[in-house]
Design an enzyme around this catalytic site. Structure first.
Site, PDB file in Angstrom:
ATOM      1  N   HIS A 130       0.813  -1.214   0.000  1.00  0.00           N
ATOM      2  CA  HIS A 130       0.000   0.000   0.000  1.00  0.00           C
ATOM      3  C   HIS A 130       0.846   1.263   0.000  1.00  0.00           C
ATOM      4  O   HIS A 130       0.419   2.300  -0.518  1.00  0.00           O
ATOM      5  CB  HIS A 130      -0.976  -0.019   1.176  1.00  0.00           C
ATOM      6  CG  HIS A 130      -2.164  -0.879   0.912  1.00  0.00           C
ATOM      7  ND1 HIS A 130      -2.168  -2.226   1.199  1.00  0.00           N
ATOM      8  CD2 HIS A 130      -3.364  -0.610   0.331  1.00  0.00           C
ATOM      9  CE1 HIS A 130      -3.339  -2.735   0.839  1.00  0.00           C
ATOM     10  NE2 HIS A 130      -4.074  -1.785   0.298  1.00  0.00           N
ATOM     11  N   ASP A 189      -5.608  -7.283  -4.721  1.00  0.00           N
ATOM     12  CA  ASP A 189      -5.815  -8.388  -3.782  1.00  0.00           C
ATOM     13  C   ASP A 189      -6.327  -9.632  -4.498  1.00  0.00           C
ATOM     14  O   ASP A 189      -5.951 -10.756  -4.134  1.00  0.00           O
ATOM     15  CB  ASP A 189      -6.797  -7.989  -2.677  1.00  0.00           C
ATOM     16  CG  ASP A 189      -6.094  -7.404  -1.468  1.00  0.00           C
ATOM     17  OD1 ASP A 189      -4.946  -7.795  -1.210  1.00  0.00           O
ATOM     18  OD2 ASP A 189      -6.676  -6.537  -0.798  1.00  0.00           O
ATOM     19  N   CYS A 194     -10.646  -1.124  -9.791  1.00  0.00           N
ATOM     20  CA  CYS A 194      -9.820  -0.083  -9.159  1.00  0.00           C
ATOM     21  C   CYS A 194      -8.455  -0.609  -8.732  1.00  0.00           C
ATOM     22  O   CYS A 194      -7.833  -0.069  -7.831  1.00  0.00           O
ATOM     23  CB  CYS A 194     -10.542   0.526  -7.965  1.00  0.00           C
ATOM     24  SG  CYS A 194     -11.034  -0.663  -6.717  1.00  0.00           S
ATOM     25  N   GLU A 210     -12.597  -9.099  -4.301  1.00  0.00           N
ATOM     26  CA  GLU A 210     -11.162  -9.186  -4.014  1.00  0.00           C
ATOM     27  C   GLU A 210     -10.687 -10.609  -3.752  1.00  0.00           C
ATOM     28  O   GLU A 210      -9.478 -10.859  -3.780  1.00  0.00           O
ATOM     29  CB  GLU A 210     -10.830  -8.346  -2.781  1.00  0.00           C
ATOM     30  CG  GLU A 210     -11.143  -6.875  -2.921  1.00  0.00           C
ATOM     31  CD  GLU A 210     -10.866  -6.129  -1.636  1.00  0.00           C
ATOM     32  OE1 GLU A 210      -9.750  -5.622  -1.481  1.00  0.00           O
ATOM     33  OE2 GLU A 210     -11.771  -6.087  -0.778  1.00  0.00           O
TER      34      GLU A 210
END
Length: 758
Positions: free
Chosen positions: A364, A629, A676, A605
């Site tokens: 991240h 993910d 996304c 995900e």
């Protein structure tokens, strides 16, 4: 054998260079195995030969002079096969090659094992003995074990040897290159600022002292404060401890005498190192010496020394204001492990690049760096970052490289790349107000992923048509406690107002995995398969309800909010979240707020969610694929682990098939579907997703102009032809090659990574 292994690993961990490491290894093994010879042959890349680099038992004059190719001798055979060879009498083996200079004619028994690091044979570890005998199974197992243990140490020593030989006072230009994992594209030239965790004695960077007298004064002040603390504790416990136990505090104080640790630190400062760096060097050196002692009592003193060091360091850092990170112009921030909190503490205007020793391109921190448009390299495991503070470097976020003290020629080459980057950026800026529409009329909304307030301005400047993912956990991460409902409402309102009436998709609090809160730690053996995302918030409705209320209040009078639920695996989770949302809505309406129910969606995900998509369709208004993910879970690859980062492949056939399946299933239910993940931010990946039928693509603001330019220069027909070719392929590397070739043939090559110097 285990004790011998422990001692050798401990000894080599602090050796100053490759030769010292190898010397410690051969001496330790030769003594520990009571064998006549132990030698190390290391592969020399320029000559493509295995060079005798260290030996205990062979002629010392042959070290560095004797070498073998990979097709010569039993050493070459060990390297070729990449497996151990254990011989009773090496001379009778057909591959035997007599090396006269070494004096090895006296030795018959031979055991060689490869030294391997990341699939590469670094060298061969050999033991020999005069008598004819086979080394037994336990000896062979020990050699294999120690080779595996030491491979990483040797690789690290080789990579950092050049840097280590250059003291922190030196300004010599060495053009030394380190390899990592690309985190965020771009090139940066600047000076390093090392960020060290508080009170971590092993992470303190070396720096040149600007004022030696001041550094000594700061150290002595910190020292006196620690002495005062020890005396205070000693006095407090005086009546509860026996005399001999009380004497332990006197031992602590004596360790801090000028004739002991304190004196060594002052001498180190006088040589030019700053107080924190001098303290770190003295403490780790002394602690290591004690840790290697045979006496158990003395070994335990290593813990005492480190404890004292941490106490002194804490005061030094407190006095120097270590919490704040001061950057020069074009600062390159280097950390053992980058975090969103660190990014929130620095001046974005001065920050030119980021380097993280740990983590991968899909962590991240890297995703945020891409969002901020900051060139980043991750997973630079062999980087001796503590010795780089203040050094000039080139950071190449395209190839994942860092050059230390670059030469003038290399600087000139990268400055030309920077100039070309600026030209492309200026050209792409002209597309800001134009739609992402193919030449045959298909329009694809391009949204952005945001987390920091600065992302809003950057996104609007690049022509974003909405927010496809607002990471609500970021404001939680940069605070010392949970933000209140009012604080959250204000944060969310700014995002919604900036984009109104365009859609803003807010993901509910997504913590766990690689995203933790300092005030709400989650410690698990396997965090990515543990308590994260919707699982946490449903278990803590008091946290979830505050966030839902804040979102609904922020949306009052605007009506562009969309709420997205992360890490969903079952319809029960969706039902429970919907019930809590309805409750929050009802509460606010009773309190007089004019709020309405926003659109609600789920993130796909995990594989379980893929196959329940049509059930989710009856409960939600939209779906959005979190391809980062999803790829991680499909391929069973921890995206933060640099050891397996090469296996994290967005163009893997299985990933592409699942993404295509999701788009088809959503169309059957007439459910809007967006994506996304980072795949949408890559021009080639965007073409494939567009062809699959995704209704919107969400990405970091930096890449949005490149994706828009790509879409505007192709037709939907071309994109579908490309997708058809890709879906019939079964190898990720070949798919990647086809994508590069296709982008070049379409005249879109300049939108990818530039050609960089080798």
């Amino acid at each position: 054998m285990l004790e011998l292994l422990r001692k050798i690993v401990q000894e080599v961990s602090r050796a100053p260079d490759v030769d010292a490491v190898l010397g410690l290894i051969v001496r330790g093994i030769q003594r520990g195995m009571t064998t006549d010879v132990c030698s190390v042959f290391l592969f020399d890349t320029p000559t493509q030969r295995f060079v005798l680099r260290a030996s205990q038992g062979l002629n010392r004059k042959s070290i560095g002079r004797v070498s073998l190719s990979s097709s010569e001798g039993i050493v070459g055979l060990v390297a070729q096969r990449a497996e151990p060879i254990n011989l009773e009498d090496a001379e009778v083996h057909p591959a035997f090659c007599f090396l006269k200079e070494t004096g090895e004619e006296r030795f018959h028994a031979f055991l060689g094992v490869p030294i391997m690091h990341q699939k590469q044979v670094l060298g061969v570890l050999v033991v020999q003995q005069q008598e004819c005998r086979r080394y037994d199974e336990s000896e062979e197992a020990f050699m294999v074990t120690i080779s595996a243990q030491l491979a990483g140490v040797i690789a690290h020593a080789q990579a950092t040897g050049t840097i280590n030989k250059i003291a922190w006072q030196s300004k010599k230009r060495i053009d030394h290159r380190f390899e990592g994992i690309p985190g965020a594209p771009g090139v940066a030239i600047g000076r390093v600022v090392v960020v060290a965790p508080l009170s971590d004695i092993d992470a303190v960077p070396d720096k040149v002292a600007d004022d030696i007298a001041l550094e000594i004064a700061n150290f002595e002040t910190a020292l006196e404060r620690v002495r005062a603390d020890i005396r205070k504790v000693s006095a407090k416990l005086a009546k509860r401890l026996r005399h001999d136990e009380q004497a332990l505090f006197d031992v602590y104080l004596k360790m801090l005498d000028d004739n002991a640790l304190a004196g060594e630190v002052v001498e180190r400062i006088k040589l030019g190192n700053w107080a924190q760096g001098a303290l770190s060097w003295v403490i780790t050196t002394n602690a290591q010496q004690f840790a290697m002692m045979n006496d158990a009592y003395l070994r335990e003193r290593a813990t005492d020394i480190r404890d004292l060091g941490r106490r002194v360091l804490a005061y030094l850092q407190e006095d120097s204001g270590a919490q704040s990170i001061e950057l020069p112009e074009n600062g390159i921030l280097v950390a053992d492990e980058l975090s969103p909190a660190i990014l929130g503490e620095v001046s974005a205007e001065k920050l030119a690049g980021l380097v993280s020793v740990k983590g991968s391109g899909n962590s991240h921190a890297a995703i945020l760096a891409r969002s901020m448009g900051i060139p980043t390299v991750m997973g630079m495991l062999d980087l001796p970052y503590r010795q780089l503070d203040g050094r000039e470097v080139i950071l190449d976020g395209y190839s994942g490289r860092l050059y230390i003290d670059p030469s003038d020629d290399l600087l000139a080459a990268y400055r030309e790349i920077l100039r070309e980057q600026e030209e492309v950026a200026a050209e792409l800026a002209t597309l800001r107000d134009l739609p992402a529409k193919t030449v045959d009329g298909s329009r694809i909304p391009l949204w952005v992923n945001t987390g920091l307030l600065a992302d809003v301005t950057r996104s609007l400047e690049r022509g974003a048509e909405g927010i496809g993912l607002y990471r609500t956990e970021i404001p939680f991460m940069v605070r010392e406690f949970f933000p209140s409902e009012h604080e959250q409402m204000q944060i969310y309102r700014r995002q919604l107002e900036a984009f109104a009436p365009l859609p803003v998709t807010m993901r509910t609090l997504d913590i766990g995995g690689d995203k933790s809160l300092p005030y709400f730690p989650i410690k698990e053996e396997n965090p990515f398969l543990g308590w994260r995302g919707i699982r946490v918030t449903l278990d803590h409705p008091e946290i979830f309800m505050v966030q839902l209320r804040a979102m609904l209040r922020a949306n009052e009078g605007l009506g562009n909010l969309r709420i997205m639920l992360p890490m969903v695996t079952s319809v029960n989770e969706v039902d429970e979240a919907n019930n809590l949302l309805d409750r929050a809505l009802h509460e606010l309406q009773e309190e007089g707020y004019v709020v309405e129910r926003p659109l609600v969606g789920v993130m796909i995900e995990v594989p379980a969610a893929v196959y329940q998509l049509r059930r989710f369709a009856k409960r939600v208004d939209f779906i959005s694929v979190g391809s980062n993910d999803l790829t991680q879970y499909l391929l069973a690859v921890d995206r933060n682990n640099p050891r397996v980062a090469g296996l994290y492949v967005p163009y893997h056939p299985a990933v592409l098939k699942v993404l295509d399946l999701i788009a088809r299933e959503a169309r059957k239910e007439k459910l809007p579907v967006s994506i996304c993940g980072e795949m949408a931010a890559e021009p080639g990946g965007a073409l494939l997703l567009m062809a699959m039928g995704y209704d919107a693509l969400s990405m970091n603001a930096t890449n949005l102009p490149r994706v828009k330019s790509t879409i505007r220069r192709v037709s939907m027909v071309q994109a579908k032809v490309l997708l058809d070719k890709v879906m019939r392929m079964d190898d990720a590397d070949k798919i990647q090659a086809l994508m590069i070739e296709t982008m070049d043939s379409m005249g879109l090559g300049q939108l990818g990574a530039p050609v960089v110097p080798e």
